[in-house]
Design a protein around this motif. Structure first.
Motif, PDB file in Angstrom:
ATOM      1  N   PRO A  37       0.751  -1.273  -0.236  1.00  0.00           N
ATOM      2  CA  PRO A  37      -0.077  -0.103   0.095  1.00  0.00           C
ATOM      3  C   PRO A  37       0.694   1.293   0.082  1.00  0.00           C
ATOM      4  CG  PRO A  37      -0.704  -1.668   1.571  1.00  0.00           C
ATOM      5  CD  PRO A  37       0.444  -2.218   1.045  1.00  0.00           C
ATOM      6  N   ARG A  38       2.156   1.342   0.688  1.00  0.00           N
ATOM      7  CA  ARG A  38       2.922   2.342   0.702  1.00  0.00           C
ATOM      8  C   ARG A  38       3.209   2.941  -1.011  1.00  0.00           C
ATOM      9  NH1 ARG A  38       8.278   0.838   3.906  1.00  0.00           N
ATOM     10  NH2 ARG A  38       7.668  -0.991   2.891  1.00  0.00           N
ATOM     11  N   TYR A  39       3.357   1.739  -1.865  1.00  0.00           N
ATOM     12  CA  TYR A  39       3.738   2.021  -3.445  1.00  0.00           C
ATOM     13  C   TYR A  39       2.898   1.536  -4.157  1.00  0.00           C
ATOM     14  CZ  TYR A  39       8.217   2.001  -0.627  1.00  0.00           C
ATOM     15  OH  TYR A  39       9.222   2.324   0.350  1.00  0.00           O
ATOM     16  N   PRO A  40       1.514   2.228  -4.265  1.00  0.00           N
ATOM     17  CA  PRO A  40       0.513   1.465  -4.967  1.00  0.00           C
ATOM     18  C   PRO A  40       0.568   1.938  -6.402  1.00  0.00           C
ATOM     19  CG  PRO A  40      -0.199   3.629  -3.846  1.00  0.00           C
ATOM     20  CD  PRO A  40       1.043   3.080  -3.204  1.00  0.00           C
ATOM     21  N   ASP A  41       1.438   2.689  -7.090  1.00  0.00           N
ATOM     22  CA  ASP A  41       1.662   3.006  -8.210  1.00  0.00           C
ATOM     23  C   ASP A  41       2.974   2.467  -8.845  1.00  0.00           C
ATOM     24  OD1 ASP A  41      -0.733   4.986  -8.649  1.00  0.00           O
ATOM     25  OD2 ASP A  41       0.419   5.755  -6.988  1.00  0.00           O
ATOM     26  N   PHE A  42       3.607   1.928  -8.212  1.00  0.00           N
ATOM     27  CA  PHE A  42       4.756   1.012  -8.336  1.00  0.00           C
ATOM     28  C   PHE A  42       4.492  -0.414  -8.621  1.00  0.00           C
ATOM     29  CE2 PHE A  42       9.695   1.262  -7.601  1.00  0.00           C
ATOM     30  CZ  PHE A  42       9.808   0.283  -8.906  1.00  0.00           C
ATOM     31  N   TRP A  43       3.953  -0.652 -10.019  1.00  0.00           N
ATOM     32  CA  TRP A  43       2.996  -1.961  -9.914  1.00  0.00           C
ATOM     33  C   TRP A  43       3.768  -3.005  -9.478  1.00  0.00           C
ATOM     34  CZ3 TRP A  43       2.030   0.034 -15.623  1.00  0.00           C
ATOM     35  CH2 TRP A  43       1.391   1.156 -15.611  1.00  0.00           C
ATOM     36  N   GLU A  44       5.254  -3.066  -9.942  1.00  0.00           N
ATOM     37  CA  GLU A  44       6.202  -4.331  -9.560  1.00  0.00           C
ATOM     38  C   GLU A  44       5.997  -4.681  -8.018  1.00  0.00           C
ATOM     39  OE1 GLU A  44      11.026  -5.481  -9.686  1.00  0.00           O
ATOM     40  OE2 GLU A  44      10.116  -3.722 -10.737  1.00  0.00           O
ATOM     41  N   TYR A  45       5.778  -3.963  -7.176  1.00  0.00           N
ATOM     42  CA  TYR A  45       5.322  -4.201  -5.768  1.00  0.00           C
ATOM     43  C   TYR A  45       3.978  -4.484  -5.583  1.00  0.00           C
ATOM     44  CZ  TYR A  45      10.350  -3.055  -5.793  1.00  0.00           C
ATOM     45  OH  TYR A  45      11.610  -3.119  -6.033  1.00  0.00           O
ATOM     46  N   ASN A  46       3.120  -4.378  -6.343  1.00  0.00           N
ATOM     47  CA  ASN A  46       1.791  -4.930  -6.074  1.00  0.00           C
ATOM     48  C   ASN A  46       1.557  -5.857  -7.304  1.00  0.00           C
ATOM     49  OD1 ASN A  46       0.567  -2.760  -3.904  1.00  0.00           O
ATOM     50  ND2 ASN A  46       1.887  -1.853  -5.318  1.00  0.00           N
ATOM     51  N   CYS A  47       1.947  -7.235  -7.036  1.00  0.00           N
ATOM     52  CA  CYS A  47       1.804  -8.167  -8.188  1.00  0.00           C
ATOM     53  C   CYS A  47       1.358  -9.632  -7.563  1.00  0.00           C
ATOM     54  CB  CYS A  47       3.078  -8.252  -8.867  1.00  0.00           C
ATOM     55  SG  CYS A  47       4.574  -9.007  -7.933  1.00  0.00           S
ATOM     56  N   ILE A  48       1.372 -10.534  -8.404  1.00  0.00           N
ATOM     57  CA  ILE A  48       1.390 -12.083  -8.158  1.00  0.00           C
ATOM     58  C   ILE A  48       2.589 -12.563  -8.832  1.00  0.00           C
ATOM     59  CG2 ILE A  48      -1.093 -12.090  -7.912  1.00  0.00           C
ATOM     60  CD1 ILE A  48      -1.335 -13.717 -10.515  1.00  0.00           C
ATOM     61  N   ARG A  49       3.262 -13.326  -8.183  1.00  0.00           N
ATOM     62  CA  ARG A  49       4.428 -14.358  -8.536  1.00  0.00           C
ATOM     63  C   ARG A  49       4.627 -15.655  -8.740  1.00  0.00           C
ATOM     64  NH1 ARG A  49       8.776 -13.236  -4.790  1.00  0.00           N
ATOM     65  NH2 ARG A  49       8.268 -15.632  -3.937  1.00  0.00           N
ATOM     66  N   LEU A  50       4.480 -16.036  -9.986  1.00  0.00           N
ATOM     67  CA  LEU A  50       4.212 -17.732 -10.193  1.00  0.00           C
ATOM     68  C   LEU A  50       5.484 -18.451 -10.172  1.00  0.00           C
ATOM     69  CD1 LEU A  50       1.851 -17.117 -13.317  1.00  0.00           C
ATOM     70  CD2 LEU A  50       1.308 -17.043 -11.075  1.00  0.00           C
ATOM     71  N   ASP A  51       5.376 -19.230  -9.810  1.00  0.00           N
ATOM     72  CA  ASP A  51       6.182 -20.367  -9.541  1.00  0.00           C
ATOM     73  C   ASP A  51       6.089 -21.599 -10.394  1.00  0.00           C
ATOM     74  OD1 ASP A  51       8.189 -18.914  -7.940  1.00  0.00           O
ATOM     75  OD2 ASP A  51       6.803 -19.421  -6.186  1.00  0.00           O
ATOM     76  N   ARG A  52       4.916 -21.628 -11.033  1.00  0.00           N
ATOM     77  CA  ARG A  52       4.663 -22.736 -12.077  1.00  0.00           C
ATOM     78  C   ARG A  52       3.417 -22.015 -12.887  1.00  0.00           C
ATOM     79  NH1 ARG A  52       0.358 -26.118 -10.203  1.00  0.00           N
ATOM     80  NH2 ARG A  52      -0.472 -25.420  -7.968  1.00  0.00           N
ATOM     81  N   PRO A  53       3.671 -22.820 -14.210  1.00  0.00           N
ATOM     82  CA  PRO A  53       2.809 -21.927 -15.231  1.00  0.00           C
ATOM     83  C   PRO A  53       1.203 -21.995 -14.905  1.00  0.00           C
ATOM     84  CG  PRO A  53       4.382 -23.427 -15.916  1.00  0.00           C
ATOM     85  CD  PRO A  53       4.359 -23.778 -14.722  1.00  0.00           C
ATOM     86  N   MET A  54       0.624 -21.098 -15.584  1.00  0.00           N
ATOM     87  CA  MET A  54      -0.866 -21.102 -15.471  1.00  0.00           C
ATOM     88  C   MET A  54      -1.270 -20.662 -17.057  1.00  0.00           C
ATOM     89  SD  MET A  54      -1.598 -18.714 -12.063  1.00  0.00           S
ATOM     90  CE  MET A  54      -3.453 -19.295 -11.787  1.00  0.00           C
ATOM     91  N   GLU A  55      -2.549 -21.100 -17.058  1.00  0.00           N
ATOM     92  CA  GLU A  55      -3.267 -20.806 -18.292  1.00  0.00           C
ATOM     93  C   GLU A  55      -3.677 -19.271 -18.387  1.00  0.00           C
ATOM     94  OE1 GLU A  55      -3.439 -22.427 -21.047  1.00  0.00           O
ATOM     95  OE2 GLU A  55      -2.409 -24.259 -20.238  1.00  0.00           O
ATOM     96  N   ALA A  56      -3.711 -18.632 -19.673  1.00  0.00           N
ATOM     97  CA  ALA A  56      -4.084 -17.065 -19.590  1.00  0.00           C
ATOM     98  C   ALA A  56      -5.266 -16.633 -18.749  1.00  0.00           C
ATOM     99  CB  ALA A  56      -3.954 -16.702 -20.881  1.00  0.00           C
ATOM    100  N   ALA A  57      -6.264 -17.407 -18.958  1.00  0.00           N
ATOM    101  CA  ALA A  57      -7.651 -17.286 -18.370  1.00  0.00           C
ATOM    102  C   ALA A  57      -7.376 -17.330 -16.784  1.00  0.00           C
ATOM    103  CB  ALA A  57      -8.587 -18.307 -18.682  1.00  0.00           C
ATOM    104  N   GLU A  58      -6.844 -18.519 -16.389  1.00  0.00           N
ATOM    105  CA  GLU A  58      -6.299 -18.821 -14.930  1.00  0.00           C
ATOM    106  C   GLU A  58      -5.781 -17.584 -14.231  1.00  0.00           C
ATOM    107  OE1 GLU A  58      -5.865 -23.345 -13.783  1.00  0.00           O
ATOM    108  OE2 GLU A  58      -4.345 -22.562 -15.425  1.00  0.00           O
TER     109      GLU A  58
END
Length: 251
Positions: A37-58
């Motif tokens: 919340p401190r950096y709401p416009d710095f998108w890189e710090y408000n994200c999900i990080r995947l460690d295994r693949p997902m389909e696009a819709a998922e």
């Protein structure tokens, strides 16, 4: 150093930093959710990080669920993502790019050009604005983003080197150091000054700054882009394939 050892070194350097900057880090089915919340416009710090693949819709559904309240959607992956998934994301209006992280081999570099000098972070603000507009157009509040980006960069002992012409910067490179490694985290040359080797000269100087600060010097590039070839000529070697997908805020 073997590829496996280098990849393990990358994860020890890269992953803890974001988890330290973000106030909220929690697991989800395919990886980790990071929120700040401190950096709401710095998108890189408000994200999900995947460690295994997902389909696009998922992936889109997960981002919508986990990033509720954010104006953007940002997904990064730490593993190769099928090109078919990247293509579908683009068809759905996302900016999706396969990336690579490269590690410098430590070989000596060409001497830097004399007009390259270390400068204050804010001296290259106009160039940062131009770069931001090139990448994202007018979709973002540049003022708030730059303020948040500056604060995060200072946490990482940021250093900036610039090319000067008649007292004004026409290009710059940025180096950030944390967790035993340095990253050349940005290289940008004014569009009217490109094509004369300035980007390579700035990168070389930045590598030297990074090497003085830490044993490893990293850089990120588009997997299939021209800058990757430049970095490889300067002694960088690909260690891991990653990537990001961004859905810009609505105008």
């Amino acid at each position: 150093m073997s590829q496996v050892a280098a990849a393990a070194r990358f994860r020890r350097w890269h992953l803890p930093w974001k988890e330290r900057v973000c106030e909220e880090v929690r697991p989800f089915s395919h990886g980790v959710v990071c929120r700040s919340p401190r950096y709401p416009d710095f998108w890189e710090y408000n994200c999900i990080r995947l460690d295994r693949p997902m389909e696009a819709a998922e992936m889109i559904a997960a981002a919508d669920h986990e990033l509720t309240g954010c104006a953007h959607r940002f997904v990064e992956w730490m593993i190769p993502m099928p090109d078919s998934v990247i293509g579908e994301l683009r068809e759905r209006g996302w900016m999706a790019d396969p990336l690579v992280y490269l590690l410098h081999d430590g070989c000596p570099l060409p001497r830097s050009r004399g007009e390259l000098v270390e400068v204050d972070y804010d001296l290259v603000r106009e160039l940062r604005d131009l770069w931001h507009r090139e990448d994202f157009g007018e979709h973002t509040e540049a003022e708030t983003f730059h303020a948040q980006a500056r604060e995060v960069a200072e946490l990482a002992e940021v250093q900036v080197v610039a090319a000067m012409e008649q007292g004004r910067p026409i290009g710059f490179a940025q180096v950030e150091t944390h967790d035993g490694g340095s990253e050349v985290s940005g290289v940008f040359v004014h569009p009217e000054r490109r094509g004369a080797g300035l980007g390579g000269a700035l990168t070389s100087r930045a590598i030297g700054l990074g090497a003085d600060a830490a044993p490893d010097v990293w850089i990120c590039a588009d997997r299939d882009g021209r800058p990757r070839r430049l970095y490889e000529r300067l002694g960088f070697r690909v260690v891991v394939e990653t990537g990001v997908a961004i859905l810009l805020p609505k105008m």
